[in-house]
Design a protein around this motif. Structure first.
Motif, PDB file in Angstrom:
ATOM      1  N   ALA A  33       0.952  -1.146   0.050  1.00  0.00           N
ATOM      2  CA  ALA A  33       0.136   0.065  -0.081  1.00  0.00           C
ATOM      3  C   ALA A  33       0.888   1.484   0.137  1.00  0.00           C
ATOM      4  CB  ALA A  33      -0.867  -0.035   1.158  1.00  0.00           C
ATOM      5  N   LEU A  34       0.833   1.808  -1.112  1.00  0.00           N
ATOM      6  CA  LEU A  34       1.819   3.019  -1.299  1.00  0.00           C
ATOM      7  C   LEU A  34       1.220   4.309  -0.998  1.00  0.00           C
ATOM      8  CD1 LEU A  34       2.649   1.687  -4.778  1.00  0.00           C
ATOM      9  CD2 LEU A  34       3.914   1.109  -2.546  1.00  0.00           C
ATOM     10  N   LEU A  35       1.873   5.014  -0.019  1.00  0.00           N
ATOM     11  CA  LEU A  35       1.247   6.535   0.341  1.00  0.00           C
ATOM     12  C   LEU A  35       2.263   7.821  -0.045  1.00  0.00           C
ATOM     13  CD1 LEU A  35      -0.121   4.361   2.575  1.00  0.00           C
ATOM     14  CD2 LEU A  35      -0.644   6.414   3.882  1.00  0.00           C
ATOM     15  N   ASP A  36       1.893   8.775  -0.592  1.00  0.00           N
ATOM     16  CA  ASP A  36       2.683   9.851  -0.880  1.00  0.00           C
ATOM     17  C   ASP A  36       1.665  10.815  -1.219  1.00  0.00           C
ATOM     18  OD1 ASP A  36       5.861   9.524  -1.848  1.00  0.00           O
ATOM     19  OD2 ASP A  36       4.662  11.243  -2.339  1.00  0.00           O
ATOM     20  N   ILE A  37       2.327  12.051  -1.536  1.00  0.00           N
ATOM     21  CA  ILE A  37       1.499  13.221  -1.878  1.00  0.00           C
ATOM     22  C   ILE A  37       1.984  13.423  -3.344  1.00  0.00           C
ATOM     23  CG2 ILE A  37       1.652  14.830   0.040  1.00  0.00           C
ATOM     24  CD1 ILE A  37       4.262  16.036  -0.864  1.00  0.00           C
ATOM     25  N   SER A  38       2.680  12.611  -3.960  1.00  0.00           N
ATOM     26  CA  SER A  38       3.092  12.756  -5.346  1.00  0.00           C
ATOM     27  C   SER A  38       2.352  11.690  -6.326  1.00  0.00           C
ATOM     28  CB  SER A  38       4.474  12.679  -5.791  1.00  0.00           C
ATOM     29  OG  SER A  38       4.756  12.301  -6.955  1.00  0.00           O
ATOM     30  N   VAL A  54       2.763  -8.629  -7.690  1.00  0.00           N
ATOM     31  CA  VAL A  54       1.984  -8.454  -6.370  1.00  0.00           C
ATOM     32  C   VAL A  54       1.006  -7.467  -6.416  1.00  0.00           C
ATOM     33  CG1 VAL A  54       4.079  -8.899  -4.891  1.00  0.00           C
ATOM     34  CG2 VAL A  54       3.641  -6.617  -5.539  1.00  0.00           C
ATOM     35  N   ARG A  55       0.283  -7.375  -5.564  1.00  0.00           N
ATOM     36  CA  ARG A  55      -0.927  -6.211  -5.687  1.00  0.00           C
ATOM     37  C   ARG A  55      -0.299  -4.938  -4.788  1.00  0.00           C
ATOM     38  NH1 ARG A  55      -6.635  -6.606  -2.679  1.00  0.00           N
ATOM     39  NH2 ARG A  55      -7.359  -4.756  -3.430  1.00  0.00           N
ATOM     40  N   ALA A  56      -0.462  -4.146  -5.613  1.00  0.00           N
ATOM     41  CA  ALA A  56       0.201  -2.755  -5.248  1.00  0.00           C
ATOM     42  C   ALA A  56      -0.912  -1.583  -5.510  1.00  0.00           C
ATOM     43  CB  ALA A  56       1.436  -2.292  -6.188  1.00  0.00           C
ATOM     44  N   GLU A  57      -1.016  -0.775  -4.445  1.00  0.00           N
ATOM     45  CA  GLU A  57      -2.094   0.099  -4.880  1.00  0.00           C
ATOM     46  C   GLU A  57      -1.790   1.502  -3.849  1.00  0.00           C
ATOM     47  OE1 GLU A  57      -6.149  -0.203  -4.667  1.00  0.00           O
ATOM     48  OE2 GLU A  57      -6.313  -2.594  -4.763  1.00  0.00           O
ATOM     49  N   ALA A  58      -2.225   2.765  -4.778  1.00  0.00           N
ATOM     50  CA  ALA A  58      -1.748   3.887  -4.520  1.00  0.00           C
ATOM     51  C   ALA A  58      -2.667   4.776  -3.556  1.00  0.00           C
ATOM     52  CB  ALA A  58      -1.176   4.736  -5.758  1.00  0.00           C
ATOM     53  N   PHE A  59      -2.292   5.633  -2.772  1.00  0.00           N
ATOM     54  CA  PHE A  59      -3.178   6.241  -1.642  1.00  0.00           C
ATOM     55  C   PHE A  59      -2.552   7.551  -1.612  1.00  0.00           C
ATOM     56  CE2 PHE A  59      -3.372   1.862  -0.749  1.00  0.00           C
ATOM     57  CZ  PHE A  59      -4.708   1.664  -0.574  1.00  0.00           C
ATOM     58  N   GLN A  60      -2.992   8.642  -2.312  1.00  0.00           N
ATOM     59  CA  GLN A  60      -2.435   9.906  -2.220  1.00  0.00           C
ATOM     60  C   GLN A  60      -2.974  10.422  -0.868  1.00  0.00           C
ATOM     61  OE1 GLN A  60      -3.576  12.483  -5.389  1.00  0.00           O
ATOM     62  NE2 GLN A  60      -1.737  13.893  -5.309  1.00  0.00           N
ATOM     63  N   ALA A  61      -1.738  11.081  -0.188  1.00  0.00           N
ATOM     64  CA  ALA A  61      -2.326  11.283   1.348  1.00  0.00           C
ATOM     65  C   ALA A  61      -0.981  12.074   1.839  1.00  0.00           C
ATOM     66  CB  ALA A  61      -2.485  10.473   2.261  1.00  0.00           C
ATOM     67  N   ASN A  62      -1.467  13.262   2.482  1.00  0.00           N
ATOM     68  CA  ASN A  62      -0.298  14.004   3.374  1.00  0.00           C
ATOM     69  C   ASN A  62      -0.233  13.256   4.721  1.00  0.00           C
ATOM     70  OD1 ASN A  62       1.399  15.759   4.597  1.00  0.00           O
ATOM     71  ND2 ASN A  62       0.440  17.572   3.555  1.00  0.00           N
ATOM     72  N   ALA A  68      -6.338  13.116   6.592  1.00  0.00           N
ATOM     73  CA  ALA A  68      -5.815  12.397   5.580  1.00  0.00           C
ATOM     74  C   ALA A  68      -5.386  11.051   5.750  1.00  0.00           C
ATOM     75  CB  ALA A  68      -4.820  13.133   4.596  1.00  0.00           C
ATOM     76  N   VAL A  69      -4.756  10.887   6.948  1.00  0.00           N
ATOM     77  CA  VAL A  69      -3.906   9.804   7.310  1.00  0.00           C
ATOM     78  C   VAL A  69      -5.049   8.596   7.705  1.00  0.00           C
ATOM     79  CG1 VAL A  69      -2.394   8.486   9.046  1.00  0.00           C
ATOM     80  CG2 VAL A  69      -1.734  10.583   7.810  1.00  0.00           C
ATOM     81  N   GLU A  70      -6.035   8.955   8.444  1.00  0.00           N
ATOM     82  CA  GLU A  70      -7.167   8.220   8.969  1.00  0.00           C
ATOM     83  C   GLU A  70      -7.650   7.763   7.863  1.00  0.00           C
ATOM     84  OE1 GLU A  70      -7.912   7.069  12.202  1.00  0.00           O
ATOM     85  OE2 GLU A  70      -6.032   7.928  12.821  1.00  0.00           O
ATOM     86  N   ALA A  71      -8.003   8.569   6.832  1.00  0.00           N
ATOM     87  CA  ALA A  71      -9.059   8.209   5.692  1.00  0.00           C
ATOM     88  C   ALA A  71      -8.259   7.189   4.906  1.00  0.00           C
ATOM     89  CB  ALA A  71      -9.351   9.313   4.679  1.00  0.00           C
TER      90      ALA A  71
END
Ligand code: NAD
Length: 253
Positions: A33-38, A54-62, A68-71
């Motif tokens: 689970a990939l988190l970043d602002i970019s 593998v399964r990889a999903e992006a989560f745009q969050a600051n 934003a982190v909780e969501a």
């Protein structure tokens, strides 16, 4: 922890050490689970991890924004159905001397904005993400591992009052959570990288880089994959918790 089919969240996964971490976990068969602002960085890392099977999903969050982190962590659990690990890797620098003095006169100083920006991302962001992850790991009852990326600057580094304070705080939080969370099957660790070849050093002049490398026993920068390797060690060694590992090529001043 055996990493195959586990779910690991990585902050700052859009480039640099975070991207290398994503590859390292994906190569071990973990979903990421990939988190970043970019958005662009996330997409590139996600596609490369997916190509590894593998399964990889992006989560745009600051990471510095609590809601934003909780969501984002709600969404991670909703999409993957589990959460086994977190690497708190997102970080920024805003370097300045505490007071800059020329000919006996103070000509500049670290601004409150420089101080706060780094504390928000590098310290509070680590707290927000670790709290969100630990809460969900406890609820899911699957235990987990939380690794925080500190820095050799945690011992104090010229021009980095803000960064050094945050990175020392990260090590203190790692020790605290190691004690608090062991009873829930959650282990922690911190990695303190030395100078690593990523964009964070891109603005450093070549002559300054030469000076940075001189006191390193191995006479070179670290590769991001070498830092990721240390993170894997913490995940895979079930007797490790609460401590900080230096991966700095034998730096001595
Ligand atoms: P980098 O600048 O190459 O990448 C950092 C990533 O974090 C970027 O993708 C950026 O978009 C993301 N990010 C920044 N702020 C964010 C925020 N508020 N929310 C979510 N994502 C955010 O940096 P790097 O060199 O890969 O560093 C990664 C970590 O390693 C940092 O914590 C850094 O302090 C630490 N570190 C780096 C070095 C080094 O020499 N490169 C040395 C010691 C420690």
């Amino acid at each position: 922890m055996k990493l195959k089919d586990k779910v690991v969240a990585i902050t700052g996964a859009g480039q640099g050490i975070g991207r290398a971490l994503a590859f390292a976990f994906a190569e071990r068969g973990a979903d990421v689970a990939l988190l970043d602002i970019s958005e662009d960085g996330l997409k590139a890392t996600r596609d490369a991890c997916a190509a590894l099977g593998v399964r990889a999903e992006a989560f745009q969050a600051n990471v510095a924004v609590e809601d934003a982190v909780e969501a984002a962590f709600d969404e991670v659990v909703a999409r993957f159905g589990r959460l086994d690990g977190l690497v708190n890797n997102a970080g920024i620098t805003r370097d300045a001397l505490l007071v800059k003095v020329r000919n006996g006169e103070v000509v500049d100083r670290m601004s409150a904005a420089q101080w706060q920006a780094v504390i928000d991302v590098n310290l509070t962001g680590v707290f927000f993400c670790a709290r969100a992850a630990a809460e969900r790991m406890v609820t899911l009852r699957n235990g987990g591992v939380i690794v925080n990326i500190s820095s050799i600057a945690r011992d104090g580094n010229i021009g980095q009052t803000n960064y050094s304070a945050a990175k020392a705080g990260v090590v203190a939080m790692t020790a605290t959570w190691g004690k608090e969370l062991a009873q829930h099957g959650i282990r922690t660790g911190a990695i303190a990288p030395g100078f690593t070849a990523t964009d964070i050093l891109a603005s450093v002049k070549p002559e300054t880089l030469d000076k940075l490398v001189a006191p390193i026993s191995l006479k070179r920068l670290a590769e991001p994959a070498e830092i990721a390797h240390a993170v894997l060690f913490v995940f895979e060694n079930d007797y490790f918790t609460g401590r900080c590992i230096e991966v700095d090529g034998g730096l001595s001043f």
